[in-house]
Enzyme design. Structure first.
Site, PDB file in Angstrom:
ATOM      1  N   GLY A  18      62.249  77.131  27.762  1.00 60.82           N
ATOM      2  CA  GLY A  18      62.948  78.271  28.355  1.00 60.82           C
ATOM      3  C   GLY A  18      63.481  77.922  29.734  1.00 60.82           C
ATOM      4  O   GLY A  18      62.710  77.657  30.657  1.00 60.82           O
ATOM      5  N   PHE A  21      64.440  82.477  34.234  1.00 64.32           N
ATOM      6  CA  PHE A  21      63.895  82.581  35.589  1.00 64.32           C
ATOM      7  C   PHE A  21      62.540  81.880  35.692  1.00 64.32           C
ATOM      8  O   PHE A  21      62.281  81.142  36.640  1.00 64.32           O
ATOM      9  CB  PHE A  21      63.718  84.055  35.974  1.00 64.32           C
ATOM     10  CG  PHE A  21      65.009  84.735  36.324  1.00 64.32           C
ATOM     11  CD1 PHE A  21      65.728  84.362  37.448  1.00 64.32           C
ATOM     12  CD2 PHE A  21      65.507  85.765  35.543  1.00 64.32           C
ATOM     13  CE1 PHE A  21      66.919  84.988  37.784  1.00 64.32           C
ATOM     14  CE2 PHE A  21      66.696  86.399  35.863  1.00 64.32           C
ATOM     15  CZ  PHE A  21      67.398  86.014  36.981  1.00 64.32           C
ATOM     16  N   GLY A  22      61.667  82.124  34.706  1.00 64.97           N
ATOM     17  CA  GLY A  22      60.325  81.561  34.770  1.00 64.97           C
ATOM     18  C   GLY A  22      60.311  80.057  34.577  1.00 64.97           C
ATOM     19  O   GLY A  22      59.719  79.316  35.373  1.00 64.97           O
ATOM     20  N   VAL A  86      63.073  76.207  19.791  1.00 64.77           N
ATOM     21  CA  VAL A  86      61.680  75.977  19.392  1.00 64.77           C
ATOM     22  C   VAL A  86      61.348  76.923  18.243  1.00 64.77           C
ATOM     23  O   VAL A  86      61.663  78.117  18.294  1.00 64.77           O
ATOM     24  CB  VAL A  86      60.744  76.204  20.598  1.00 64.77           C
ATOM     25  CG1 VAL A  86      59.281  76.234  20.161  1.00 64.77           C
ATOM     26  CG2 VAL A  86      60.974  75.123  21.639  1.00 64.77           C
ATOM     27  N   GLU A 178      72.786 101.445  35.000  1.00 60.10           N
ATOM     28  CA  GLU A 178      73.846 100.609  35.571  1.00 60.10           C
ATOM     29  C   GLU A 178      75.059 100.574  34.644  1.00 60.10           C
ATOM     30  O   GLU A 178      76.204 100.624  35.105  1.00 60.10           O
ATOM     31  CB  GLU A 178      73.297  99.209  35.858  1.00 60.10           C
ATOM     32  CG  GLU A 178      72.278  99.272  36.993  1.00 60.10           C
ATOM     33  CD  GLU A 178      71.696  97.937  37.430  1.00 60.10           C
ATOM     34  OE1 GLU A 178      71.209  97.867  38.567  1.00 60.10           O
ATOM     35  OE2 GLU A 178      71.703  96.973  36.650  1.00 60.10           O
TER      36      GLU A 178
HETATM   37  C1  LIG Z   1      70.563  93.484  30.951  1.00 58.55           C
HETATM   38  C2  LIG Z   1      69.369  93.086  31.772  1.00 58.55           C
HETATM   39  C3  LIG Z   1      69.312  93.470  33.109  1.00 58.55           C
HETATM   40  C4  LIG Z   1      68.215  93.089  33.885  1.00 58.55           C
HETATM   41  N1  LIG Z   1      68.198  93.463  35.205  1.00 58.55           N
HETATM   42  C5  LIG Z   1      67.204  93.031  35.994  1.00 58.55           C
HETATM   43  C6  LIG Z   1      67.211  93.288  37.387  1.00 58.55           C
HETATM   44  O1  LIG Z   1      68.124  93.963  37.897  1.00 58.55           O
HETATM   45  N2  LIG Z   1      66.206  92.794  38.135  1.00 58.55           N
HETATM   46  C7  LIG Z   1      65.199  92.054  37.594  1.00 58.55           C
HETATM   47  O2  LIG Z   1      64.322  91.582  38.319  1.00 58.55           O
HETATM   48  N3  LIG Z   1      65.133  91.805  36.280  1.00 58.55           N
HETATM   49  C8  LIG Z   1      66.117  92.270  35.468  1.00 58.55           C
HETATM   50  N4  LIG Z   1      66.089  92.000  34.135  1.00 58.55           N
HETATM   51  C9  LIG Z   1      64.902  91.352  33.563  1.00 58.55           C
HETATM   52  C10 LIG Z   1      64.920  89.872  33.831  1.00 58.55           C
HETATM   53  O3  LIG Z   1      66.169  89.324  33.523  1.00 58.55           O
HETATM   54  C11 LIG Z   1      63.820  89.244  33.002  1.00 58.55           C
HETATM   55  O4  LIG Z   1      62.610  89.835  33.349  1.00 58.55           O
HETATM   56  C12 LIG Z   1      63.748  87.753  33.244  1.00 58.55           C
HETATM   57  O5  LIG Z   1      64.939  87.132  32.823  1.00 58.55           O
HETATM   58  C13 LIG Z   1      62.567  87.145  32.503  1.00 58.55           C
HETATM   59  O6  LIG Z   1      62.548  85.786  32.755  1.00 58.55           O
HETATM   60  P1  LIG Z   1      61.950  84.784  31.660  1.00 58.55           P
HETATM   61  O7  LIG Z   1      62.024  83.438  32.265  1.00 58.55           O
HETATM   62  O8  LIG Z   1      60.668  85.301  31.167  1.00 58.55           O
HETATM   63  O9  LIG Z   1      62.951  84.916  30.440  1.00 58.55           O
HETATM   64  P2  LIG Z   1      64.509  84.674  30.373  1.00 58.55           P
HETATM   65  O10 LIG Z   1      65.129  84.675  31.716  1.00 58.55           O
HETATM   66  O11 LIG Z   1      65.011  85.646  29.366  1.00 58.55           O
HETATM   67  O12 LIG Z   1      64.619  83.188  29.810  1.00 58.55           O
HETATM   68  C14 LIG Z   1      64.148  82.856  28.538  1.00 58.55           C
HETATM   69  C15 LIG Z   1      64.821  81.566  28.138  1.00 58.55           C
HETATM   70  O13 LIG Z   1      64.179  81.074  26.972  1.00 58.55           O
HETATM   71  C16 LIG Z   1      65.153  80.631  26.065  1.00 58.55           C
HETATM   72  N5  LIG Z   1      64.570  80.750  24.722  1.00 58.55           N
HETATM   73  C17 LIG Z   1      64.173  81.857  24.080  1.00 58.55           C
HETATM   74  N6  LIG Z   1      63.667  81.555  22.884  1.00 58.55           N
HETATM   75  C18 LIG Z   1      63.755  80.218  22.751  1.00 58.55           C
HETATM   76  C19 LIG Z   1      63.423  79.312  21.721  1.00 58.55           C
HETATM   77  N7  LIG Z   1      62.869  79.711  20.576  1.00 58.55           N
HETATM   78  N8  LIG Z   1      63.661  77.993  21.917  1.00 58.55           N
HETATM   79  C20 LIG Z   1      64.221  77.558  23.078  1.00 58.55           C
HETATM   80  N9  LIG Z   1      64.566  78.380  24.073  1.00 58.55           N
HETATM   81  C21 LIG Z   1      64.326  79.690  23.920  1.00 58.55           C
HETATM   82  C22 LIG Z   1      66.325  81.571  26.282  1.00 58.55           C
HETATM   83  O14 LIG Z   1      67.541  80.983  25.835  1.00 58.55           O
HETATM   84  C23 LIG Z   1      66.284  81.762  27.793  1.00 58.55           C
HETATM   85  O15 LIG Z   1      67.067  80.811  28.475  1.00 58.55           O
HETATM   86  C24 LIG Z   1      67.167  92.358  33.319  1.00 58.55           C
HETATM   87  C25 LIG Z   1      67.223  91.988  31.974  1.00 58.55           C
HETATM   88  C26 LIG Z   1      68.321  92.331  31.212  1.00 58.55           C
HETATM   89  C27 LIG Z   1      68.394  91.918  29.760  1.00 58.55           C
END
Ligand SMILES: Cc1cc2nc3c(=O)[nH]c(=O)nc-3n(C[C@H](O)[C@H](O)[C@H](O)COP(=O)(O)OP(=O)(O)OC[C@H]3O[C@@H](n4cnc5c(N)ncnc54)[C@H](O)[C@@H]3O)c2cc1C
Length: 452
Positions: A18, A21-22, A86, A178
């Site tokens: 992934g 952000f994380g 994955v 929004e």
């Molecule tokens: C429309 C929208 C608006 C938002 N607005 C805000 C905001 O204003 N402020 C805020 O703080 N948060 C906001 N969020 C929430 C924030 O974006 C998420 O909490 C954050 O992105 C989570 O980070 P993450 O790393 O867990 O997952 P993500 O950022 O979603 O990253 C997950 C990654 O894993 C990859 N992935 C998934 N499954 C697989 C797989 N099987 N194999 C390989 N790769 C994979 C994806 O392609 C992606 O790149 C918003 C979310 C959305 C959808």
């Protein structure tokens, strides 16, 4: 034939799944560690999801809020980037499986695979009420929104035209609020002078929320401000009304039916299937119930972060937001670094909540940093600066700042492009108008063609 990724055998192998952000925060924190790091994502870009709604509503283009992951880590020789989905994790042999059969072995694994839309058991609603999670979702939504006006321009039946100009958003969280603010401004300001047979400012934007207030995670007075601001902009806010059915072009809620040409889902999320890959316990939203140090129960070398986990601190759940994912990724990396140095001390995750922020249209926002609360245009500028600060790259920051300033001053949104699945040149919709009809409302056959 199975392709097994080669790494140097004398170095530990850290796999991060992934590039959200994380995951990116974890890779950043691992800088300088003597290890082979493999970053896997099924997409080639990191996406700034908080501004997705601006792509969907024509303020920004896709490349302004997304960056190639490979480029973000290209200076880190120890990091290998793989484009692949994955599909499973073999915990017995410490191997990650990709959809194409590739196997990626690991000593430490960080899963940051995010979340997807959840339709609360009504997956059949998805085609009629798509959500917003990816760039493809955003450009498809932009297309639907713009096509609704184009179809309405061609529609001679009053009721059908009204339905086409009705936009229903299900879910009054930050994304729904929004989107509602941006769609109503798109219709009432940006498109105001662009059509000849319809008045875009007559468009209805209806925001439907099952709970008693919008922005339920904000303090009640901030929710009340948001509701008032939405109503002043022209959004119809329906609170305490759960949607009971979604059909093509219509939704049922509060005992009635609303005909809406465009329906948007902004109501729920479901974690990635990471818990299933590992065979571990998950909550109702599919999130892994991780240990206090973010390791997965039963696996001291596997960590899960961000939207794909459920973690509580002092009895309070850590929210599914970008900053929580970043802090989680950083923490998991710190634990791995400590373990690589032979330090087995317990390292519980501490989450610091920086605040809640949301925007409504181009001149109002809500900021609650705890120590200060801002609304109105002061809030909006603070919201803008906060987002620009978190974007990657000076070019995007400058471009987006100028673009927002332009929209703020003129209402003009430049990314009004319909880019997918347009009717072909052979279809009636693209055919020249029949002689003598150029200045009259076109026949319904054209509308029918566009409606397809
Ligand atoms: C429309 C929208 C608006 C938002 N607005 C805000 C905001 O204003 N402020 C805020 O703080 N948060 C906001 N969020 C929430 C924030 O974006 C998420 O909490 C954050 O992105 C989570 O980070 P993450 O790393 O867990 O997952 P993500 O950022 O979603 O990253 C997950 C990654 O894993 C990859 N992935 C998934 N499954 C697989 C797989 N099987 N194999 C390989 N790769 C994979 C994806 O392609 C992606 O790149 C918003 C979310 C959305 C959808």
């Amino acid at each position: 034939m199975v392709n097994v990724m080669e790494t140097r055998e004398d170095r530990p192998r850290i796999v991060v799944v992934g590039g959200g952000f994380g995951g990116l925060a974890a890779v950043k924190e691992l800088k300088g560690v003597d290890a082979d790091i493999t970053l896997i994502d099924r997409r080639n870009h990191h996406l700034f999801q908080p501004l997705l709604y601006q792509v969907a509503t024509t303020s920004l283009g896709p490349s302004e809020i997304a960056w190639p992951i490979r480029q973000l880590v290209h200076k880190r020789q120890e990091v290998t980037t793989l484009l692949g989905a994955v599909t499973g994790v073999d915990t017995a042999h410490s191997v990650v499986h990709l959809g194409d059969g590739t196997e990626v072995p690991f000593d430490y694994l960080v899963l940051g695979t995010g979340a997807q839309h959840a339709y609360f058991g009504h997956d059949d609603w998805e085609p009629y009420a798509p959500g917003l999670k990816t760039l493809e979702d955003a450009t498809a939504m932009r297309r639907r929104l713009l096509l609704a006006f184009e179809k309405a321009e061609l529609e001679s039946d009053t009721d059908a035209r009204k339905a086409l100009l009705t936009f229903a958003i299900i879910g009054g969280g930050a994304t729904g609020v929004e989107l509602a603010g941006a769609i109503v401004e798109l219709a009432h300001i940006t498109l105001r002078d662009d059509f000849r047979h319809i008045q875009p400012e007559e468009a209805r934007v209806v925001l439907i929320e099952a709970g008693p207030r919008v922005l339920a995670n904000f303090k009640p007075e901030m929710s009340a401000y948001a509701e008032k601001a939405l109503r002043e902009l022209g959004v119809e806010v329906a609170l305490g009304k759960a949607v009971t059915a979604v059909h093509a072009g219509a939704i049922e809620y509060g005992g009635g039916t609303l005909n809406a040409g465009t329906i948007i889902w902004a109501a729920g999320v479901l974690a990635s299937p990471a818990a299933k890959w590992l065979g571990v316990e998950a909550d109702r939203a599919g999130r892994i119930k991780v240990n206090p140090d973010l390791s997965v129960p039963g696996f001291s070398n596997i960590f899960a972060i961000g939207d794909t986990v459920a973690v509580s601190i002092g009895g309070k759940p850590v929210p599914g937001i970008g900053d929580a994912a970043k802090q989680g990724g950083k923490h998991a990396a710190k634990v791995i670094k400590a373990r690589l140095h032979g330090d087995a001390t317990a390292m519980p995750f501490h989450y610091k909540h920086l605040g809640d922020i949301a925007t409504i249209g181009r001149s109002r926002a809500l900021i609650d940093f705890g120590w200060i609360k801002l609304t109105g245009w002061v809030g909006w500028w603070t919201w803008g600066f906060a987002h620009i600060y978190f974007l990657i790259g000076m070019k995007n920051r400058i471009f987006i700042a100028l673009n927002w300033l332009w929209i703020y001053l003129t209402g003009y949104r430049s990314a009004r492009l319909i880019t997918q699945d347009m009717p072909t040149s052979a279809s009636p919709a693209d055919a020249p108008a029949p002689a003598g009809t150029a200045d009259t409302r076109p026949p319904n056959s054209k509308a029918a063609a566009l409606r397809a």
